[in-house]
Design an enzyme around this catalytic site. Structure first.
Site, mmCIF file in Angstrom:
data_model
loop_
_atom_site.group_PDB
_atom_site.id
_atom_site.type_symbol
_atom_site.label_atom_id
_atom_site.label_comp_id
_atom_site.label_asym_id
_atom_site.label_seq_id
_atom_site.Cartn_x
_atom_site.Cartn_y
_atom_site.Cartn_z
ATOM 1 N N GLU A 102 -30.023 104.758 61.828
ATOM 2 C CA GLU A 102 -30.935 105.658 62.542
ATOM 3 C C GLU A 102 -31.065 107.001 61.833
ATOM 4 O O GLU A 102 -32.151 107.565 61.749
ATOM 5 C CB GLU A 102 -30.458 105.878 63.996
ATOM 6 N N ARG A 136 -34.738 108.049 60.499
ATOM 7 C CA ARG A 136 -35.384 109.150 61.230
ATOM 8 C C ARG A 136 -35.242 110.485 60.505
ATOM 9 O O ARG A 136 -36.234 111.155 60.223
ATOM 10 C CB ARG A 136 -34.802 109.272 62.648
ATOM 11 N N ASP A 150 -35.719 92.587 62.066
ATOM 12 C CA ASP A 150 -37.053 93.108 61.703
ATOM 13 C C ASP A 150 -37.216 93.868 60.373
ATOM 14 O O ASP A 150 -37.823 93.363 59.416
ATOM 15 C CB ASP A 150 -37.623 93.953 62.853
ATOM 16 N N GLU A 157 -45.021 99.196 67.735
ATOM 17 C CA GLU A 157 -45.286 98.089 66.803
ATOM 18 C C GLU A 157 -46.694 97.497 66.858
ATOM 19 O O GLU A 157 -47.293 97.221 65.813
ATOM 20 C CB GLU A 157 -44.235 96.979 66.984
HETATM 21 C C1 DMJ Z 1 -38.201 102.426 65.500
HETATM 22 O O1 DMJ Z 1 -37.111 103.261 65.568
HETATM 23 C C2 DMJ Z 1 -38.241 101.750 64.190
HETATM 24 O O2 DMJ Z 1 -39.523 101.228 64.010
HETATM 25 C C3 DMJ Z 1 -37.220 100.663 64.045
HETATM 26 O O3 DMJ Z 1 -37.361 99.950 62.849
HETATM 27 C C4 DMJ Z 1 -37.252 99.696 65.184
HETATM 28 N N1 DMJ Z 1 -38.065 100.113 66.245
HETATM 29 C C5 DMJ Z 1 -38.145 101.442 66.650
HETATM 30 C C6 DMJ Z 1 -39.336 101.646 67.559
HETATM 31 O O4 DMJ Z 1 -39.545 100.612 68.443
#
Ligand code: DMJ
Length: 568
Positions: free
Chosen positions: A201, A205, A339, A474
């Site tokens: 994270e 971020r 993902d 998404e």
């Molecule tokens: C975000 O923090 C990022 O896209 C992450 O890869 C997974 N999903 C959240 C938002 O849903």
């Protein structure tokens, strides 16, 4: 013989003669018009004849001036044109026109700015300003605002994640007057912390936000802060395998995995910090760091090949940190926990097209998704499911809806035609479009017009196993990519519907909130607004209603938190 042909020629000759006589009579009318219109010489009084002569002279003079003016301006035009031509100006402007035509032919019709789109873009910007103002008034400097109670939340390191995650959106939306306060905050962040912080994270971020802000503005403050933070995070990679641990105390460099992970590392965490560190490695010319990031993914590929019973291209979510070996009993998913690993395969290749291994891995994965994980619900809704121990789960997460956009991006922006031939691109794009229409359908079927977080497709019915909405981006992200790539307005329309419902049901007095249950009125709010609402949801909406010149996809690649990095 009066053949058809002769008759035709006679008719043409007749038309020609008529035309000729008409032109002659026109010219003679013009010539004789003068004495008829004016006073014919020889008649009238002396004054009248004198006035007539004066008029005639003036007319002749004017005609001479007009004629020489015409000759002169034509000459000038010819000279100017030849100068431009010889200096290549004409050529390059023709090139520019051709480029536009080429883009249009490629389906990129986003050039057309219209009133409706501009209005929508403005409405998204207004939503950003509304949410930001609430955050600024009630929680500036904290990680988040709680959007209904207006209290603060600091569970992301406590360094003001909303600020850092929003910097590039502020720049893109041209809200630069908001920057000085943010810059002041960023300059004072002390990334040395005594608490564990999440490596993944923090990377997507904070590090991603800072790098992107630097790439968009050139402000060295952001780059320096990114360097400062990355240095503190590097001990997280000091595992036996070189894969990153889940969390780190930046003050001591102590890193490890959390208790809830039961000794395992998570695929999406270890496999999607590479884009951020690679972009930084390029900016600081650190080739060793760049290579180290590539090696981690190669290790995962080797371990996947060794694992028994796994379809090529699919990776279970649990990994042994010591050597990168997969726990084959853990689930395979393109949604949460898996993902962004798949997303970063493609994006690392886009960052460096010579790294063809990532393209191969990515294409194997997309093929495997289509082959092993995709199903059709009620005959027309394609979804991508999860699979564990050879059993499909028929679960579909909102998180998975990033995949159509990723696939569309690959079909247009991968340059390697040998590895990615046209037919494969076309079939991938069709598949992705089908999945995206399922994602949109999941919004449209709800009374709130907002999709639930998880749905189970079962015997012709939909069961919402988690009916909350977390302000996730998404589906909007994929709509953005699809609009950019196809130019089809239906993607903008779907995005607008979603946005209208977010405004209708998620807006609070101070900002926006997620919903506890999108299936039941009165759509109670969950008092949470994560920073990705600024970094992704609103940014992708804004870009959906912007032209392709705003963050062009051949110049930028987005990290998984929606932060665009320059591709150089
Ligand atoms: C975000 O923090 C990022 O896209 C992450 O890869 C997974 N999903 C959240 C938002 O849903």
């Amino acid at each position: 013989k009066d053949t058809n042909r002769n008759r035709k020629w006679r008719r043409i000759r007749r038309i020609y003669k008529i035309l000729r006589s008409r032109i002659y009579s026109l010219i003679s009318t013009f010539k004789s018009a003068e004495p008829i219109l004016l006073n014919p010489l020889g008649t009238g009084s002396f004054q009248q004849r004198h006035r007539y002569q004066q008029k005639l002279q003036m007319q002749q003079k004017l005609r001479r001036i007009a004629f020489s003016g015409f000759v002169l301006s034509s000459l000038c035009l010819i000279i100017v044109l030849s100068i431009f031509f010889f200096f290549g100006w004409l050529l390059s402007s023709a090139e520019r026109v051709l480029e536009v035509v080429r883009q249009l032919e490629g389906g990129d019709r986003a050039f057309h700015r219209d009133h409706k789109t501009e209005f929508r873009r403005g409405a998204v910007k207004d939503a950003f300003v509304h949410a930001w103002t609430g955050y600024e008034i009630h929680a500036f400097g904290h990680d988040e605002i709680r959007p209904t109670s207006n209290i603060t939340n600091d569970s992301w390191g406590g360094w003001g994640v909303t600020i850092v995650d929003s910097l590039d959106t502020i720049i893109i939306m041209d809200l630069k007057h908001l920057l000085p306060r943010c810059e002041d905050h960023v300059s004072k962040i002390n990334f040395v912390s005594e608490k564990f912080i999440s490596v993944f994270e923090t990377s997507i971020r904070y590090l991603g936000g800072l790098i992107s802000a630097y790439d968009l503005s050139g402000n060295i403050l952001y780059l320096n802060k990114a360097k400062e933070l990355s240095k503190l995070m590097l001990p997280a990679f000091d595992s036996e395998s070189g894969l990153p641990f889940h969390e780190i105390i930046t003050k001591t460099g102590v890193a490890g995995n959390a208790a809830w992970m039961q000794g395992a590392s998570i695929l999406s965490e270890v496999g999607s910090v590479q884009l951020e560190f690679k972009r930084l490695a390029r900016l600081t010319n650190d080739k060793e760091l760049y290579q180290k990031m590539s090696d981690q993914i190669i290790l995962l590929r080797d371990q996947q090949l060794k694992a028994k019973g796994l379809p090529k291209g699919l990776y279970p979510v649990k990994i042994k940190i010591e050597n990168g070996a997969f726990d084959v009993s853990s689930k395979v998913t393109i949604g949460g926990l898996g993902d962004s690993f798949y997303e970063y395969l493609l994006k690392q290749h886009l960052m460096d097209p010579t790294e063809t291994v990532f393209l191969k891995m990515y294409l194997e994965s997309v093929d495997a998704m289509i082959e092993n994980l995709s199903f059709t619900f009620n005959g027309n809704h394609t979804f991508i499911t999860e699979y564990q121990n050879n059993k499909q789960q028929y679960l579909f997460e909102h998180l998975t809806c990033f995949a159509p956009g990723m696939i569309a991006l690959g079909t247009k922006h991968v340059k390697n035609n040998d590895l990615y031939p046209k037919e494969k691109r076309t079939s991938h794009l069709v598949f992705a479009d089908n999945v995206l229409s399922t994602c949109v359908m999941l919004y449209d079927v709800q009374p709130s017009g907002i999709a639930a977080d998880t749905v189970k497709f079962e015997d012709g019915s939909l069961e919402f196993t988690n009916s909350a909405y977390y302000l996730r981006p998404e589906t909007i992200e994929s709509l953005f990519y699809f609009f950019r790539i196809t130019g089809d307005d239906k993607y903008r329309e779907a995005g607008w519907r979603i946005f209208e419902n977010i405004v209708k049901y998620c807006r609070t007095d101070s900002s926006f909130s997620g919903l506890k249950d999108v299936t039941k009125k009165p759509f109670e709010k969950n008092n949470s607004m994560q920073s990705f609402f600024f970094a992704e949801t609103l940014k992708y909406l804004y870009l959906l209603f912007s032209g392709p010149d705003v963050i062009p996809l051949d110049k930028y690649v987005f990290n998984t938190e929606g932060h665009p990095f320059l591709l150089k």
